[in-house]
Design a protein around this motif. Structure first.
Motif, PDB file in Angstrom:
ATOM      1  N   LEU A  96     -30.179   8.201 -13.517  1.00 23.66           N
ATOM      2  CA  LEU A  96     -30.017   7.492 -12.252  1.00 23.66           C
ATOM      3  C   LEU A  96     -30.634   8.320 -11.129  1.00 23.66           C
ATOM      4  CD1 LEU A  96     -26.366   6.200 -12.694  1.00 23.66           C
ATOM      5  CD2 LEU A  96     -28.493   4.897 -12.922  1.00 23.66           C
ATOM      6  N   ALA A  97     -31.701   7.785 -10.536  1.00 28.23           N
ATOM      7  CA  ALA A  97     -32.409   8.458  -9.452  1.00 28.23           C
ATOM      8  C   ALA A  97     -31.614   8.340  -8.155  1.00 28.23           C
ATOM      9  CB  ALA A  97     -33.796   7.841  -9.288  1.00 28.23           C
ATOM     10  N   LYS A  98     -31.829   9.282  -7.252  1.00 33.21           N
ATOM     11  CA  LYS A  98     -31.133   9.285  -5.959  1.00 33.21           C
ATOM     12  C   LYS A  98     -31.817   8.384  -4.935  1.00 33.21           C
ATOM     13  CE  LYS A  98     -27.962  12.446  -6.541  1.00 33.21           C
ATOM     14  NZ  LYS A  98     -26.578  12.241  -6.477  1.00 33.21           N
ATOM     15  N   THR A  99     -33.137   8.177  -5.083  1.00 33.72           N
ATOM     16  CA  THR A  99     -33.898   7.350  -4.143  1.00 33.72           C
ATOM     17  C   THR A  99     -34.864   6.478  -4.929  1.00 33.72           C
ATOM     18  OG1 THR A  99     -35.754   8.885  -3.883  1.00 33.72           O
ATOM     19  CG2 THR A  99     -33.845   9.209  -2.408  1.00 33.72           C
ATOM     20  N   PRO A 100     -35.331   5.370  -4.344  1.00 32.95           N
ATOM     21  CA  PRO A 100     -36.330   4.548  -5.025  1.00 32.95           C
ATOM     22  C   PRO A 100     -37.618   5.329  -5.315  1.00 32.95           C
ATOM     23  CG  PRO A 100     -35.412   3.351  -3.161  1.00 32.95           C
ATOM     24  CD  PRO A 100     -34.894   4.761  -3.075  1.00 32.95           C
ATOM     25  N   GLN A 101     -37.997   6.238  -4.417  1.00 29.53           N
ATOM     26  CA  GLN A 101     -39.229   7.005  -4.574  1.00 29.53           C
ATOM     27  C   GLN A 101     -39.179   7.959  -5.763  1.00 29.53           C
ATOM     28  OE1 GLN A 101     -37.417   6.737  -1.686  1.00 29.53           O
ATOM     29  NE2 GLN A 101     -38.786   5.367  -0.564  1.00 29.53           N
ATOM     30  N   GLU A 102     -37.984   8.362  -6.157  1.00 32.59           N
ATOM     31  CA  GLU A 102     -37.855   9.257  -7.308  1.00 32.59           C
ATOM     32  C   GLU A 102     -38.243   8.579  -8.617  1.00 32.59           C
ATOM     33  OE1 GLU A 102     -33.946  10.918  -7.707  1.00 32.59           O
ATOM     34  OE2 GLU A 102     -34.333  12.485  -6.248  1.00 32.59           O
ATOM     35  N   PRO A 125     -33.909  -7.019  -9.802  1.00 30.54           N
ATOM     36  CA  PRO A 125     -32.925  -7.632  -8.903  1.00 30.54           C
ATOM     37  C   PRO A 125     -31.920  -6.620  -8.337  1.00 30.54           C
ATOM     38  CG  PRO A 125     -33.161  -8.951 -10.885  1.00 30.54           C
ATOM     39  CD  PRO A 125     -33.936  -7.681 -11.109  1.00 30.54           C
ATOM     40  N   TRP A 126     -31.800  -5.451  -8.979  1.00 30.27           N
ATOM     41  CA  TRP A 126     -30.801  -4.462  -8.584  1.00 30.27           C
ATOM     42  C   TRP A 126     -31.400  -3.251  -7.896  1.00 30.27           C
ATOM     43  CZ3 TRP A 126     -31.521  -6.414 -13.471  1.00 30.27           C
ATOM     44  CH2 TRP A 126     -30.680  -7.469 -13.811  1.00 30.27           C
ATOM     45  N   GLY A 127     -32.700  -3.015  -8.031  1.00 28.62           N
ATOM     46  CA  GLY A 127     -33.316  -1.824  -7.451  1.00 28.62           C
ATOM     47  C   GLY A 127     -34.710  -1.595  -7.999  1.00 28.62           C
ATOM     48  N   LEU A 139     -35.993   6.197 -26.059  1.00 23.10           N
ATOM     49  CA  LEU A 139     -36.218   5.442 -24.832  1.00 23.10           C
ATOM     50  C   LEU A 139     -35.327   5.957 -23.703  1.00 23.10           C
ATOM     51  CD1 LEU A 139     -37.760   2.896 -23.816  1.00 23.10           C
ATOM     52  CD2 LEU A 139     -35.746   1.574 -24.479  1.00 23.10           C
ATOM     53  N   PHE A 140     -35.959   6.224 -22.564  1.00 23.39           N
ATOM     54  CA  PHE A 140     -35.253   6.661 -21.361  1.00 23.39           C
ATOM     55  C   PHE A 140     -35.604   5.717 -20.225  1.00 23.39           C
ATOM     56  CE2 PHE A 140     -35.215  10.396 -23.923  1.00 23.39           C
ATOM     57  CZ  PHE A 140     -34.141  11.158 -23.514  1.00 23.39           C
ATOM     58  N   GLU A 141     -34.581   5.277 -19.500  1.00 25.14           N
ATOM     59  CA  GLU A 141     -34.806   4.499 -18.295  1.00 25.14           C
ATOM     60  C   GLU A 141     -34.579   5.413 -17.100  1.00 25.14           C
ATOM     61  OE1 GLU A 141     -33.258   0.451 -16.024  1.00 25.14           O
ATOM     62  OE2 GLU A 141     -31.970   1.372 -17.540  1.00 25.14           O
ATOM     63  N   VAL A 142     -35.452   5.301 -16.115  1.00 29.11           N
ATOM     64  CA  VAL A 142     -35.237   5.954 -14.825  1.00 29.11           C
ATOM     65  C   VAL A 142     -34.924   4.812 -13.867  1.00 29.11           C
ATOM     66  CG1 VAL A 142     -36.212   7.401 -13.015  1.00 29.11           C
ATOM     67  CG2 VAL A 142     -36.862   7.785 -15.411  1.00 29.11           C
ATOM     68  N   ASP A 143     -33.750   4.846 -13.259  1.00 27.47           N
ATOM     69  CA  ASP A 143     -33.244   3.699 -12.523  1.00 27.47           C
ATOM     70  C   ASP A 143     -32.713   4.126 -11.157  1.00 27.47           C
ATOM     71  OD1 ASP A 143     -32.191   0.965 -12.233  1.00 27.47           O
ATOM     72  OD2 ASP A 143     -30.221   1.871 -12.561  1.00 27.47           O
ATOM     73  N   TYR A 144     -33.026   3.343 -10.138  1.00 25.75           N
ATOM     74  CA  TYR A 144     -32.396   3.509  -8.829  1.00 25.75           C
ATOM     75  C   TYR A 144     -31.709   2.201  -8.473  1.00 25.75           C
ATOM     76  CZ  TYR A 144     -31.303   3.562  -3.970  1.00 25.75           C
ATOM     77  OH  TYR A 144     -30.610   3.460  -2.795  1.00 25.75           O
ATOM     78  N   GLU A 145     -30.434   2.296  -8.198  1.00 24.07           N
ATOM     79  CA  GLU A 145     -29.654   1.169  -7.684  1.00 24.07           C
ATOM     80  C   GLU A 145     -28.717   1.752  -6.639  1.00 24.07           C
ATOM     81  OE1 GLU A 145     -27.699  -1.155 -10.731  1.00 24.07           O
ATOM     82  OE2 GLU A 145     -29.356  -0.806 -12.118  1.00 24.07           O
ATOM     83  N   GLU A 146     -28.663   1.133  -5.483  1.00 19.06           N
ATOM     84  CA  GLU A 146     -27.850   1.678  -4.391  1.00 19.06           C
ATOM     85  C   GLU A 146     -26.351   1.619  -4.658  1.00 19.06           C
ATOM     86  OE1 GLU A 146     -28.713  -0.617  -0.880  1.00 19.06           O
ATOM     87  OE2 GLU A 146     -28.349  -2.495  -1.916  1.00 19.06           O
ATOM     88  N   VAL A 147     -25.936   0.920  -5.691  1.00 11.20           N
ATOM     89  CA  VAL A 147     -24.505   0.764  -5.962  1.00 11.20           C
ATOM     90  C   VAL A 147     -23.869   1.994  -6.604  1.00 11.20           C
ATOM     91  CG1 VAL A 147     -24.640  -1.748  -6.128  1.00 11.20           C
ATOM     92  CG2 VAL A 147     -24.862  -0.356  -8.199  1.00 11.20           C
TER      93      VAL A 147
END
Length: 166
Positions: A96-102, A125-127, A139-147
């Motif tokens: 889980l990334a801290k910012t969308p840019q990450e 739809p979430w980020g 498989l690794f997902e890098v994800d940013y969601e503000e929630v």
């Protein structure tokens, strides 16, 4: 129980069933080349634990560990019929990334370290999310969601969410 010979199997019928605590401690990845996989995770910037060894490499993930061992050793240990991966295994690990840019920056680092980009950073739809595979195809997902909510030690607070604004 520890006085029994290696390989002794215990019947579950001998014991009263209990529930495990709600946590994981180790993630075991059976890999084709431990040295190559170790180098990949170190190239991501992860620090190898000094308590591992050449056939069982550990990375401390903050209270649990990612452990690399040979795919063959893991298959033998769990009595698998084959050590060969078969198709999509339905397992993914999420950072889980801290910012969308990450998200794109972390995906770029994974590719630079020897991973394979599976899905570029994409608006969802979430980020923002994207996927890469490590050298063994995990498989690794890098994800940013503000929630997502994190504590002071950057651990996920599972039972809390922020309000969604996007």
């Amino acid at each position: 129980m520890l006085n029994k010979a290696n390989g002794h199997q215990f019947s579950t019928a001998e014991f009263t069933a209990i529930s495990p605590s709600q946590r994981m401690h180790l993630i075991l990845l059976g890999v084709n080349d431990i040295g190559k996989s170790k180098a990949f995770y170190e190239a991501l910037g992860w620090q190898k634990s000094p308590t591992g060894h050449d056939e069982f490499v550990k990375f401390d993930l903050g209270g649990y560990a990612l452990c690399l061992l040979s795919r063959t050793a893991l298959a033998i240990d769990c009595l698998a019929e084959t050590a060969e991966p078969v198709g999509f295994n339905g397992v993914g690990f999420v950072y889980l990334a801290k910012t969308p840019q990450e998200v794109p920056a972390l995906l770029a680092k994974a590719v630079e370290a020897g991973g394979t980009l599976v899905k570029p950073a994409t608006r969802t739809p979430w980020g923002i999310a994207g996927y890469f595979k490590d050298p063994d195809g995990y498989l690794f997902e890098v994800d940013y969601e503000e929630v997502w909510v994190f504590d002071e030690q950057n651990r996920l607070v599972v039972d809390e969410v922020n309000e969604r604004t996007c």
